[in-house]
Motif scaffolding. Structure first.
Motif, PDB file in Angstrom:
ATOM      1  N   GLN A 147       0.847  -1.233   0.049  1.00 24.01           N
ATOM      2  CA  GLN A 147       0.039  -0.137  -0.089  1.00 24.01           C
ATOM      3  C   GLN A 147       0.686   1.192  -0.207  1.00 24.01           C
ATOM      4  OE1 GLN A 147      -2.234  -1.392  -0.938  1.00 24.01           O
ATOM      5  NE2 GLN A 147      -2.982  -2.744   0.367  1.00 24.01           N
ATOM      6  N   THR A 148       1.861   1.448   0.888  1.00 24.56           N
ATOM      7  CA  THR A 148       2.896   2.601   0.958  1.00 24.56           C
ATOM      8  C   THR A 148       3.953   2.086   1.794  1.00 24.56           C
ATOM      9  OG1 THR A 148       2.915   5.014   1.590  1.00 24.56           O
ATOM     10  CG2 THR A 148       1.702   3.375   3.015  1.00 24.56           C
ATOM     11  N   PHE A 149       4.953   2.884   1.304  1.00 20.90           N
ATOM     12  CA  PHE A 149       6.470   2.928   1.960  1.00 20.90           C
ATOM     13  C   PHE A 149       6.519   3.973   3.098  1.00 20.90           C
ATOM     14  CE2 PHE A 149       6.828  -0.008  -1.434  1.00 20.90           C
ATOM     15  CZ  PHE A 149       7.939  -1.155  -0.955  1.00 20.90           C
ATOM     16  N   SER A 150       5.410   4.796   3.549  1.00 24.14           N
ATOM     17  CA  SER A 150       5.461   5.648   4.431  1.00 24.14           C
ATOM     18  C   SER A 150       4.865   5.125   5.738  1.00 24.14           C
ATOM     19  CB  SER A 150       4.680   6.796   3.928  1.00 24.14           C
ATOM     20  OG  SER A 150       4.373   7.704   5.302  1.00 24.14           O
ATOM     21  N   GLU A 151       5.902   5.045   6.744  1.00 21.37           N
ATOM     22  CA  GLU A 151       5.450   4.653   8.124  1.00 21.37           C
ATOM     23  C   GLU A 151       4.281   5.319   8.531  1.00 21.37           C
ATOM     24  OE1 GLU A 151       6.353   2.074   9.392  1.00 21.37           O
ATOM     25  OE2 GLU A 151       8.588   1.631   9.032  1.00 21.37           O
ATOM     26  N   ARG A 152       4.219   6.817   8.335  1.00 21.64           N
ATOM     27  CA  ARG A 152       3.131   7.655   8.938  1.00 21.64           C
ATOM     28  C   ARG A 152       1.865   7.277   8.200  1.00 21.64           C
ATOM     29  NH1 ARG A 152       1.532  11.880   5.705  1.00 21.64           N
ATOM     30  NH2 ARG A 152       3.560  11.799   4.675  1.00 21.64           N
ATOM     31  N   LEU A 153       1.840   7.018   6.772  1.00 22.62           N
ATOM     32  CA  LEU A 153       0.664   6.708   6.281  1.00 22.62           C
ATOM     33  C   LEU A 153       0.286   5.327   6.455  1.00 22.62           C
ATOM     34  CD1 LEU A 153       1.404   8.247   2.545  1.00 22.62           C
ATOM     35  CD2 LEU A 153      -0.302   9.266   4.626  1.00 22.62           C
ATOM     36  N   LEU A 154       0.996   4.345   6.379  1.00 17.66           N
ATOM     37  CA  LEU A 154       0.526   3.064   6.990  1.00 17.66           C
ATOM     38  C   LEU A 154      -0.098   2.922   8.289  1.00 17.66           C
ATOM     39  CD1 LEU A 154       3.982   1.037   6.273  1.00 17.66           C
ATOM     40  CD2 LEU A 154       1.886   0.646   5.017  1.00 17.66           C
ATOM     41  N   MET A 155       0.273   3.861   9.319  1.00 15.09           N
ATOM     42  CA  MET A 155      -0.593   3.990  10.530  1.00 15.09           C
ATOM     43  C   MET A 155      -2.100   4.711  10.236  1.00 15.09           C
ATOM     44  SD  MET A 155       2.311   5.225  13.206  1.00 15.09           S
ATOM     45  CE  MET A 155       1.153   5.202  14.511  1.00 15.09           C
ATOM     46  N   SER A 156      -2.077   5.647   9.517  1.00 19.93           N
ATOM     47  CA  SER A 156      -2.953   6.610   9.137  1.00 19.93           C
ATOM     48  C   SER A 156      -4.262   5.633   8.380  1.00 19.93           C
ATOM     49  CB  SER A 156      -2.804   7.730   8.357  1.00 19.93           C
ATOM     50  OG  SER A 156      -2.684   7.454   6.963  1.00 19.93           O
ATOM     51  N   ILE A 157      -3.933   4.667   7.635  1.00 12.66           N
ATOM     52  CA  ILE A 157      -4.693   3.695   6.844  1.00 12.66           C
ATOM     53  C   ILE A 157      -5.069   2.330   7.769  1.00 12.66           C
ATOM     54  CG2 ILE A 157      -4.197   4.792   4.979  1.00 12.66           C
ATOM     55  CD1 ILE A 157      -2.858   2.258   4.071  1.00 12.66           C
ATOM     56  N   GLY A 158      -4.399   2.218   8.918  1.00 12.69           N
ATOM     57  CA  GLY A 158      -4.809   0.934   9.716  1.00 12.69           C
ATOM     58  C   GLY A 158      -4.082  -0.063   9.463  1.00 12.69           C
ATOM     59  N   ARG A 159      -3.009  -0.204   8.646  1.00 13.29           N
ATOM     60  CA  ARG A 159      -2.069  -1.280   8.353  1.00 13.29           C
ATOM     61  C   ARG A 159      -1.197  -1.643   9.478  1.00 13.29           C
ATOM     62  NH1 ARG A 159      -3.674  -4.122   4.098  1.00 13.29           N
ATOM     63  NH2 ARG A 159      -1.621  -4.648   3.585  1.00 13.29           N
ATOM     64  N   ILE A 160      -1.194  -3.161   9.581  1.00 11.82           N
ATOM     65  CA  ILE A 160      -0.467  -3.301  10.715  1.00 11.82           C
ATOM     66  C   ILE A 160       1.017  -3.546  10.551  1.00 11.82           C
ATOM     67  CG2 ILE A 160      -2.431  -4.384  12.009  1.00 11.82           C
ATOM     68  CD1 ILE A 160      -1.654  -7.127  10.936  1.00 11.82           C
ATOM     69  N   HIS A 161       1.508  -3.721   9.386  1.00  9.59           N
ATOM     70  CA  HIS A 161       2.937  -3.974   9.193  1.00  9.59           C
ATOM     71  C   HIS A 161       3.671  -2.555   8.976  1.00  9.59           C
ATOM     72  CE1 HIS A 161       1.316  -3.140   4.775  1.00  9.59           C
ATOM     73  NE2 HIS A 161       2.460  -2.617   4.819  1.00  9.59           N
ATOM     74  N   ASN A 162       5.032  -2.718   9.121  1.00  9.93           N
ATOM     75  CA  ASN A 162       5.821  -1.504   8.686  1.00  9.93           C
ATOM     76  C   ASN A 162       6.513  -1.659   7.475  1.00  9.93           C
ATOM     77  OD1 ASN A 162       8.099  -2.950   9.276  1.00  9.93           O
ATOM     78  ND2 ASN A 162       7.841  -2.906  11.496  1.00  9.93           N
ATOM     79  N   VAL A 163       7.441  -0.713   6.918  1.00  2.70           N
ATOM     80  CA  VAL A 163       8.085  -0.518   5.879  1.00  2.70           C
ATOM     81  C   VAL A 163       9.257  -1.786   5.729  1.00  2.70           C
ATOM     82  CG1 VAL A 163       9.712   0.919   4.407  1.00  2.70           C
ATOM     83  CG2 VAL A 163       7.915   2.068   5.671  1.00  2.70           C
ATOM     84  N   ASP A 164      10.001  -1.888   6.840  1.00  2.00           N
ATOM     85  CA  ASP A 164      10.784  -2.932   6.723  1.00  2.00           C
ATOM     86  C   ASP A 164      10.302  -4.435   6.549  1.00  2.00           C
ATOM     87  OD1 ASP A 164      12.977  -1.190   7.607  1.00  2.00           O
ATOM     88  OD2 ASP A 164      12.840  -1.643   9.644  1.00  2.00           O
ATOM     89  N   ASP A 165       8.800  -4.578   6.882  1.00  3.96           N
ATOM     90  CA  ASP A 165       8.229  -5.874   6.794  1.00  3.96           C
ATOM     91  C   ASP A 165       7.970  -6.019   5.261  1.00  3.96           C
ATOM     92  OD1 ASP A 165       7.946  -6.662   9.519  1.00  3.96           O
ATOM     93  OD2 ASP A 165       6.125  -5.398   9.656  1.00  3.96           O
ATOM     94  N   ILE A 166       7.896  -4.936   4.510  1.00  2.00           N
ATOM     95  CA  ILE A 166       7.666  -5.095   3.125  1.00  2.00           C
ATOM     96  C   ILE A 166       9.093  -5.547   2.596  1.00  2.00           C
ATOM     97  CG2 ILE A 166       6.921  -4.057   1.001  1.00  2.00           C
ATOM     98  CD1 ILE A 166       5.632  -1.855   2.631  1.00  2.00           C
ATOM     99  N   ALA A 167      10.008  -4.866   2.587  1.00  2.00           N
ATOM    100  CA  ALA A 167      11.265  -5.479   2.089  1.00  2.00           C
ATOM    101  C   ALA A 167      11.578  -7.065   2.497  1.00  2.00           C
ATOM    102  CB  ALA A 167      12.422  -4.293   2.460  1.00  2.00           C
ATOM    103  N   SER A 168      11.442  -7.321   3.691  1.00  3.38           N
ATOM    104  CA  SER A 168      11.704  -8.460   4.384  1.00  3.38           C
ATOM    105  C   SER A 168      11.126  -9.522   3.799  1.00  3.38           C
ATOM    106  CB  SER A 168      11.764  -8.514   5.906  1.00  3.38           C
ATOM    107  OG  SER A 168      10.763  -8.284   6.242  1.00  3.38           O
ATOM    108  N   SER A 169       9.786  -9.143   3.545  1.00  2.00           N
ATOM    109  CA  SER A 169       8.794 -10.151   3.138  1.00  2.00           C
ATOM    110  C   SER A 169       9.118 -10.596   1.557  1.00  2.00           C
ATOM    111  CB  SER A 169       7.285  -9.695   3.143  1.00  2.00           C
ATOM    112  OG  SER A 169       6.999  -9.776   4.411  1.00  2.00           O
ATOM    113  N   VAL A 170       9.307  -9.584   0.680  1.00  2.00           N
ATOM    114  CA  VAL A 170       9.658  -9.863  -0.628  1.00  2.00           C
ATOM    115  C   VAL A 170      10.864 -10.312  -0.867  1.00  2.00           C
ATOM    116  CG1 VAL A 170      10.203  -8.567  -2.774  1.00  2.00           C
ATOM    117  CG2 VAL A 170       8.327  -7.793  -1.734  1.00  2.00           C
ATOM    118  N   GLU A 171      11.768  -9.988  -0.059  1.00  2.00           N
ATOM    119  CA  GLU A 171      13.113 -10.832  -0.098  1.00  2.00           C
ATOM    120  C   GLU A 171      13.225 -12.118   0.300  1.00  2.00           C
ATOM    121  OE1 GLU A 171      15.642  -7.829   2.205  1.00  2.00           O
ATOM    122  OE2 GLU A 171      15.710  -6.460   0.658  1.00  2.00           O
TER     123      GLU A 171
END
Length: 397
Positions: free
Chosen positions: A136-160
């Motif tokens: 959805q986004t790579f902004s920690e601020r925006l992830l929180m504002s839309i109610g997502r439970i993951h953080n930016v590091d989770d995205i990269a680590s999951s893909v890798e």
């Protein structure tokens, strides 16, 4: 006239057996503020009951499959929210009850952080070969504002992690038009996604849906959206950044390397038939569009009683099929094949859409290249306004 002329052709069309399957796993750890999908935060006991019912529905649907499945898609919710034993049961049921093509595309949606090594290995062992992560986004601020439970590091680590285990086809979902999102935020997210070298990126414009927290906040004037002009600029920015990299835009919201397009989603955009299983799932079989009941308890009870868990089943008319085929097909960069359209409806679009068709060409909203008619790329941002012109234009006489 066209309905009578094309009756035999339409009967043949609607008797085509689906070669695609959608499976709905409605469980999430929490519900995002923008989400109106059929999802639940449920205890393990309910997940177990649901899995048993889902396996039974798959067994029923499998009896209707007369050709190997070309695509399978597990959506949600978060399919990887299921514990490994339950996930294995559902994956095994697909293999047990449906023939699969040797080159089947099998996609599973996952939230970053929800797919650990054990679950990814479970998917690979079952034959899943495509993962779609809801970044959805790579902004920690925006992830929180839309109610997502993951953080930016989770995205990269999951893909890798998925790449290291052998997944070659990975999609990342991105969103734009989010509350207080800027063009700089969008640019950062797109560049971060590209840095992970995934082969497919979906970029969706936020739509505020009724029944969501965002809808309530918007009604109370407490949802600071960027505004239509800024959102249109963001869309143009996304398209420019992705296409200037290595991903070709092949659909209004989707970008991929050549050969890595989402084959399952192409079934939807071409208005082709598909099986669907699970609470709230929508299917299209033999000219009938059906929707399963959304309640988990009602779904489980109906299946336990030996009943298909349908909430509704509506036969698609000739006019509806033609209009839907045109609207969905024009979402594709290549557009509509005139030859395929005529084979399917025993009429060319000019006959069915008449003045609307001619007017759209005259205004430059449609273009023809060989056998295909499509929307010029500059009008994709206003595509919905063009699509509306096809609604209720075909008669049954």
């Amino acid at each position: 006239m066209f309905a009578k002329q094309g009756q035999k052709r339409r009967d043949a069309m609607w008797s085509v057996c689906p070669t695609s399957l959608y499976v709905h796993i409605p469980f999430c750890q929490s519900r995002c503020f923008y989400c109106d999908f059929n999802t639940y935060v449920a205890p393990p006991s309910l997940m177990e009951s649901y899995t048993e019912a889902l396996v039974q529905e798959l067994a029923w649907l499998g009896k209707e499959a007369r050709q190997p499945l070309q695509t399978v898609f597990f959506g949600g919710g978060t399919p990887t929210r299921l514990p490994i034993p339950l996930l294995k049961k559902v994956l095994a049921a697909v293999r047990a009850y449906f023939p699969l093509a040797p080159d089947v595309e099998w996609t599973v949606e996952a939230n970053p952080g929800s797919a650990d090594v054990g679950k990814l290995e479970t998917l690979l062992e079952a034959g899943v070969n495509r993962i779609s992560f809801g970044a959805q986004t790579f902004s920690e601020r925006l992830l929180m504002s839309i109610g997502r439970i993951h953080n930016v590091d989770d995205i990269a680590s999951s893909v890798e992690r998925a790449q290291s285990l052998g997944f070659q086809r990975i999609n990342l979902d991105l969103m734009f038009g989010l509350p207080e999102q800027s063009k700089a935020d969008v640019e950062e997210s797109v560049k971060c996604a590209l840095s992970l070298h995934v082969r497919h990126i979906s970029a969706y414009w936020l739509k505020v849906e009724e029944g969501t927290p965002f809808f309530q906040w918007q009604a109370a004037d407490q949802l600071p959206l960027p505004g239509e002009d800024a959102e249109a600029d963001m869309y143009g920015q996304v398209r420019e950044l992705l296409e200037s990299a290595y991903l070709r835009q092949y659909e209004i919201s989707n970008f991929a390397e050549r050969g890595a397009e989402a084959r399952h989603n192409l079934v939807y955009w071409r208005n082709e038939p598909f099986f669907a299983a699970g609470a709230g799932a929508h299917g299209n079989v033999n000219g009938t569009r059906y929707e399963n009941v959304s309640s988990l308890l009602e779904y489980c009870q109906m299946v336990a009683n030996g009943r298909l868990p349908h909430a509704s089943a509506i036969s698609e008319t000739y006019a509806e099929a033609a209009e839907t085929t045109m609207i969905l097909g024009l979402r594709l960069r290549d557009g509509i094949s005139l030859r395929r359209f005529e084979e399917r409806f025993s009429a060319v679009p000019q006959q069915l859409f008449g003045e609307v068709w001619e007017s759209l060409f005259q205004q430059g909203y449609l273009q023809q290249k060989g056998d295909f008619v499509s929307l010029p790329l500059q009008y994709w941002a206003v595509s919905n306004e063009i699509f509306e012109k096809f609604v209720a234009t075909v008669t049954e006489d």
